[in-house]
Design a protein around this motif. Structure first.
Motif, PDB file in Angstrom:
ATOM      1  N   SER A   4      10.028   2.702  -0.513  1.00 42.32           N
ATOM      2  CA  SER A   4       8.806   3.567   1.005  1.00 42.32           C
ATOM      3  C   SER A   4       7.639   3.464   0.855  1.00 42.32           C
ATOM      4  O   SER A   4       6.988   3.853   0.549  1.00 42.32           O
ATOM      5  CB  SER A   4       9.348   5.404   0.684  1.00 42.32           C
ATOM      6  N   ASP A  30       0.407  -1.294   0.417  1.00 40.06           N
ATOM      7  CA  ASP A  30      -0.122   0.131  -0.235  1.00 40.06           C
ATOM      8  C   ASP A  30       0.982   0.963  -0.303  1.00 40.06           C
ATOM      9  O   ASP A  30       1.774   1.059   0.983  1.00 40.06           O
ATOM     10  CB  ASP A  30      -0.874  -0.017   1.836  1.00 40.06           C
ATOM     11  N   LYS A  31       1.190   2.115  -1.024  1.00 35.78           N
ATOM     12  CA  LYS A  31       1.401   3.407  -0.466  1.00 35.78           C
ATOM     13  C   LYS A  31       0.265   4.521  -1.510  1.00 35.78           C
ATOM     14  O   LYS A  31      -0.368   4.866  -2.254  1.00 35.78           O
ATOM     15  CB  LYS A  31       2.523   3.550  -1.352  1.00 35.78           C
ATOM     16  N   TYR A  32       0.154   5.417   0.083  1.00 36.29           N
ATOM     17  CA  TYR A  32      -0.787   6.592  -0.679  1.00 36.29           C
ATOM     18  C   TYR A  32      -0.216   7.300  -1.732  1.00 36.29           C
ATOM     19  O   TYR A  32       1.273   7.677  -2.455  1.00 36.29           O
ATOM     20  CB  TYR A  32      -0.986   7.561   0.606  1.00 36.29           C
ATOM     21  N   ASP A  57       3.875   2.762   2.564  1.00 38.65           N
ATOM     22  CA  ASP A  57       2.743   2.368   3.397  1.00 38.65           C
ATOM     23  C   ASP A  57       2.826   1.064   4.336  1.00 38.65           C
ATOM     24  O   ASP A  57       2.938   1.561   5.719  1.00 38.65           O
ATOM     25  CB  ASP A  57       1.819   3.343   3.700  1.00 38.65           C
ATOM     26  N   ARG A  58       2.420   0.069   4.006  1.00 41.85           N
ATOM     27  CA  ARG A  58       2.097  -1.213   4.623  1.00 41.85           C
ATOM     28  C   ARG A  58       2.569  -2.038   3.358  1.00 41.85           C
ATOM     29  O   ARG A  58       2.493  -1.901   2.489  1.00 41.85           O
ATOM     30  CB  ARG A  58       0.724  -1.160   5.156  1.00 41.85           C
ATOM     31  N   ASP A 102      -3.542   3.380  -4.538  1.00 43.52           N
ATOM     32  CA  ASP A 102      -2.483   3.267  -3.536  1.00 43.52           C
ATOM     33  C   ASP A 102      -2.862   2.116  -3.294  1.00 43.52           C
ATOM     34  O   ASP A 102      -1.868   1.383  -2.483  1.00 43.52           O
ATOM     35  CB  ASP A 102      -3.855   3.826  -2.738  1.00 43.52           C
TER      36      ASP A 102
END
Ligand code: ASP
Length: 449
Positions: A374, A313-315, A376-377, A346
């Motif tokens: 990098s 997950d990455k915004y 988020d999860r 995302d």
């Protein structure tokens, strides 16, 4: 001319070999015969290929390999005795195995392939003798000499395009040809094998090369079934399916026919027929370029355990040009092959076979994904099974997905993921391995009653 291939259980002992002689000689067009190594004679038996792998491993470990060698020889000796073939057939096999061990390559994978290949090679020689003895002159043909050229990816080789022209000349042979499956030679003359179960691939290549009227693949079931008969006993037989349907089903768990064996047949548009050596009168399953979809929108449901998923997950992932490429680059760098990559705005999921991601590699890949992207999860989920609902008709039919999801919901199966991406002819569901059988049963009832 027809190419016929017999799998391991069809050539496991003298009784089965006598049956295949009957099958081949019942049709004068069956002139190019591909054989496997002797397979299992009964449920808890061991395939000769597995005995050969054990023998090779013993040699590689530097241990005394005499008992392992004799175990292989004794399998052929039983066949030789029961078919009343000359005893020198067996001394030749023993000498062949000793020679392969003596000339052992410094490349362990290549050595393993040489040993594995002997299973089909020696069986083809025995079977050619057996045909000739009962009055049907047959000729053993060595794949390497005949032009079956393979890449040097040992244990996982692919045919080289230049093979086809040379192999085409096999059609000029007047005797019945007995051709060992599963292996060929690299350009430098080393033995290389296809992936396990690869005799199906040999048969398909030969059928394409000689432009066979049909490629008949004999096994020990009457036909391909719409679901794994070990899970659903009453699974309906499939009488007709397309190449694309077979490839999708074979890829995700239908062991009856190797998924890579479809490709040569597709290129040459050779129909494939899966038939039963023990009941050759049964019509079998025809696999053809197209079929009319009216009768069966969904043709089969396959399933396989042994998958895992990496969820990332990455915004704002949607705006990050090159994100997907960098994820894939990390997998490529680590030599990891993936199966599917469903994605959202995302998030991106990567579905892999668990064997691709050992514990050490998992730590490394997750570290690299974290350091270089990098996110988020990141989460890894193990113990997933994939289910494929396959049918050419679903592209034109409303409600297939909803019928499937409803059936899974009613059966209390939690769907971990759904993918109906590029393929117009299948829907993939990811579920927990522990719910796989329940899921297959539920989908089976929904689509086949
Ligand atoms: N004997 C080989 C195996 O067991 C190849 C085959 O039977 O198709 O994988």
């Amino acid at each position: 001319m027809k190419v016929v291939k017999f799998g391991g259980s069809s050539v496991a002992n003298a009784e089965q070999i006598s049956k295949i002689i009957g099958v081949v000689t019942a049709d004068a067009d069956r002139r190019l015969v591909v054989v496997s190594a002797p397979g299992k004679r009964h449920g808890d038996d061991t395939k000769v290929t597995d005995l050969l792998i054990a023998l090779a491993d013993t040699v590689l470990a530097g241990n005394d390999h005499e008992a392992a060698l004799q175990e292989v020889v004794s399998r052929y000796a039983e066949i030789q005795k029961d078919l009343d073939l000359p005893a020198d057939v067996i001394s030749a096999i023993e000498a062949d195995l000793r020679g392969r061990i003596e000339k052992r390559s410094s490349n362990d994978l290549q050595f393993l392939d040489t040993m594995k290949a002997s299973g089909e090679d020696n069986n083809a020689k025995v079977i050619a003798e057996a045909f000739t003895k009962v009055g049907h002159p047959a000729k053993y043909v060595n794949p390497g000499e005949a032009g079956m050229l393979l890449s040097d990816e040992f244990g996982n080789a692919e045919v080289l395009p230049e093979s086809f022209d040379k192999l085409a000349t096999l059609k000029n042979e007047s005797k019945i040809i007995i051709f060992p499956g599963f292996f060929g030679w690299t350009k430098s003359g080393e033995v290389a094998t296809f992936p396990r179960g690869g005799s199906d691939i040999t048969g398909a290549i030969l059928a394409a090369a000689i432009k066979a009227e049909v490629y008949e693949n004999f096994t020990d079931v009457d036909s391909v079934y719409a679901m794994d008969p070990r899970i659903v006993k009453s699974a309906p037989a499939i009488d007709l399916m397309t190449y694309r349907e077979m490839r999708e089903l074979a890829y995700a768990g239908f062991g009856v026919f190797h998924d890579e064996a479809i490709i040569p047949a597709v290129h040459a548009q050779i129909p494939i027929c899966i038939k039963n050596t023990n009941r050759p009168e049964a019509p079998g399953t025809m696999i053809v370029p197209t079929r009319s979809n009216e009768e069966r929108v969904v043709v089969g449901i396959s399933s396989a355990d042994g998958f895992c998923a990496i969820y990332i997950d990455k915004y704002m992932m949607n705006r990050e040009v090159g994100f997907g490429r960098r994820v894939m680059q990390i997998l490529e760098d680590e030599g990891i092959s993936f199966e599917h990559t469903p994605s959202g705005i995302d998030n991106l999921s990567i579905i892999l076979q668990s064997k691709e991601l050992g514990a050490e590699k998992e730590t490394l890949v997750i570290k690299r994904l974290n350091d270089e992207l990098s996110p988020d999860r990141i989460e890894v989920e193990h113990g997933l099974a994939l289910l494929m609902v396959v049918g050419e008709g679903m592209h034109y039919t409303v409600g297939v997905a909803s019928k499937a999801t409803q059936a899974l919901a009613d059966a209390g199966v939690n769907i971990e993921m759904i993918n109906q991406g590029a393929s117009e002819i299948s829907i993939m569901f990811g579920v927990k391995e522990t719910q796989r059988k329940q899921a297959v049963n539920a989908l089976g009832t929904a689509f086949f009653g």
